[in-house]
Motif scaffolding. Structure first.
Motif, PDB file in Angstrom:
ATOM      1  N   UNK A   1       0.806  -1.218   0.000  1.00 18.92           N
ATOM      2  CA  UNK A   1       0.000   0.000   0.000  1.00 18.92           C
ATOM      3  C   UNK A   1       0.839   1.268   0.000  1.00 18.92           C
ATOM      4  N   UNK A   2       2.009   1.202   0.623  1.00 20.36           N
ATOM      5  CA  UNK A   2       2.840   2.401   0.767  1.00 20.36           C
ATOM      6  C   UNK A   2       3.951   2.486  -0.272  1.00 20.36           C
ATOM      7  N   UNK A   3       3.932   1.625  -1.256  1.00 18.49           N
ATOM      8  CA  UNK A   3       4.960   1.620  -2.293  1.00 18.49           C
ATOM      9  C   UNK A   3       6.347   1.469  -1.672  1.00 18.49           C
ATOM     10  N   UNK A   4       6.442   0.457  -0.795  1.00 24.20           N
ATOM     11  CA  UNK A   4       7.709   0.113  -0.134  1.00 24.20           C
ATOM     12  C   UNK A   4       8.251   1.212   0.784  1.00 24.20           C
ATOM     13  N   UNK A   5       7.362   2.003   1.363  1.00 20.97           N
ATOM     14  CA  UNK A   5       7.786   3.022   2.332  1.00 20.97           C
ATOM     15  C   UNK A   5       7.634   2.540   3.774  1.00 20.97           C
TER      16      UNK A   5
END
Length: 338
Positions: free
Chosen positions: A103-107
């Motif tokens: 969901x966080x684009x790998x953040x």
């Protein structure tokens, strides 16, 4: 120490205004605003915590709060400080981690802790076994297996060993972090002891680095985050007012067994704490870093010298959200200018 980044851990503390506790919806909006400002200021990470059945803390479900913060930010790393492993099934934790990373684009950073409920009724509500904390290492191993695809089953969405894992500890779990190739997040006396010594270093950190075993799947490097309560204002007295509310809540919790919402520091002073309460307040203040920009920088440098940390994580919450954001701004301003 110029390359050491700053991060923030927000517990979503509630507070009292005119005798009324601020609603959780407003608290979460303030947390979101703080995360947005932290991103603009250049903080490395913004983590949220997990506390159960605590009247003074709205942050009980960090894995639910993070997607909201992700939608309100674009690049700052987000994480849990932490997911309390004894309160959840390891397989479900792994599924949450995989979902949040997607969901966080790998953040997303997964901070894992071993804390259980503060009271017996809370532990019962969470269905904690009496020896729940003793299984922490085994549960962490299970989580890693589900994430890496090396366990009996694989968690989906597949993490493929992407998500950085961190172990939260006061020092006792440093070896666990090292042997699992995870980051180490230190708090409590393991950090603040550095405020009172100039010629020692934290041996738990030294052993962590010495014993660190990089996972062939994850390939993470050893990384130490020192978490400590920090507040900055125009004067030391004004900064002390900022940290007083949390110190008072901690002091009262020793008497009544409940961590209550933060109170206006003016109200606290008007109440004239007893001698015993004042001693406890002073003890809580002694474990915080506060003062002017110059004073705070000097204290942080002492903590860095003691912990040899790769990163500083600002903890603690301030009663006034505007003063909280101003403290965050002043800290980063001073950090960049030093």
């Amino acid at each position: 120490m110029s390359s050491v980044p700053l991060s923030i851990l927000d517990r979503a503390n509630t507070r009292v205004i005119n005798g009324q506790t601020v609603e959780a919806r407003a608290i979460f909006a303030e947390v979101t605003s703080r995360a947005q400002q932290a991103e603009k200021l250049g903080y490395q990470r913004f983590w949220v915590a997990e506390h159960h059945s605590v009247p003074g803390i709205a942050g009980s479900s960090p894995t639910l709060l993070i997607p909201h913060l992700a939608a309100a930010t674009s690049h700052i790393r987000l994480g849990t400080g932490g997911i309390m492993v004894p309160s959840h099934q390891p397989f479900v934790i792994a599924e949450h981690i995989g979902t949040l990373t997607a969901l966080t684009d790998n953040r997303f950073d997964a901070g894992l802790g071993a804390s259980v409920g503060f009271t017996k009724p809370v532990r019962a509500a969470l269905q904690h076994a009496a020896d729940a904390k003793e299984h922490f290492a085994d549960n962490v191993d299970d989580i890693i297996g589900y994430l890496n695809g090396t366990g009996e089953v694989t968690a989906y969405p597949q993490d493929r060993s992407q998500t950085p894992l961190h172990i939260l500890t006061g020092g006792g779990s440093a070896q666990l972090a090292a042997t699992r190739g995870a980051g180490l997040v230190l708090g409590g006396p393991a950090v603040t002891r550095g405020l009172n010594t100039t010629n020692e270093t934290n041996q738990a950190v030294a052993e962590y680095r010495q014993r660190f075993t990089r996972s062939p799947l994850r390939e993470h490097q050893p990384h130490v985050i020192a978490s400590v309560n920090i507040a900055i204002a125009a004067s030391r007295q004004a900064a002390e007012q900022l940290v007083l509310s949390e110190a008072w809540a901690l002091t009262r919790s020793r008497s009544i067994g409940v961590f209550q919402p933060l109170e206006d520091p003016d109200t606290i002073m008007a109440a004239e704490p007893s001698e015993q309460q004042q001693r406890r307040i002073s003890k809580a203040l002694a474990s915080s870093i506060y003062g002017t920009q110059e004073e705070v920088l000097e204290q942080i440098e002492r903590v860095l010298a003691y912990t040899q940390a790769d990163e500083i994580m600002v903890t603690g919450n301030i009663w006034d959200p505007a003063a909280q954001q101003e403290s965050d701004r002043l800290l980063m301003e001073a950090w960049n200018a030093r």
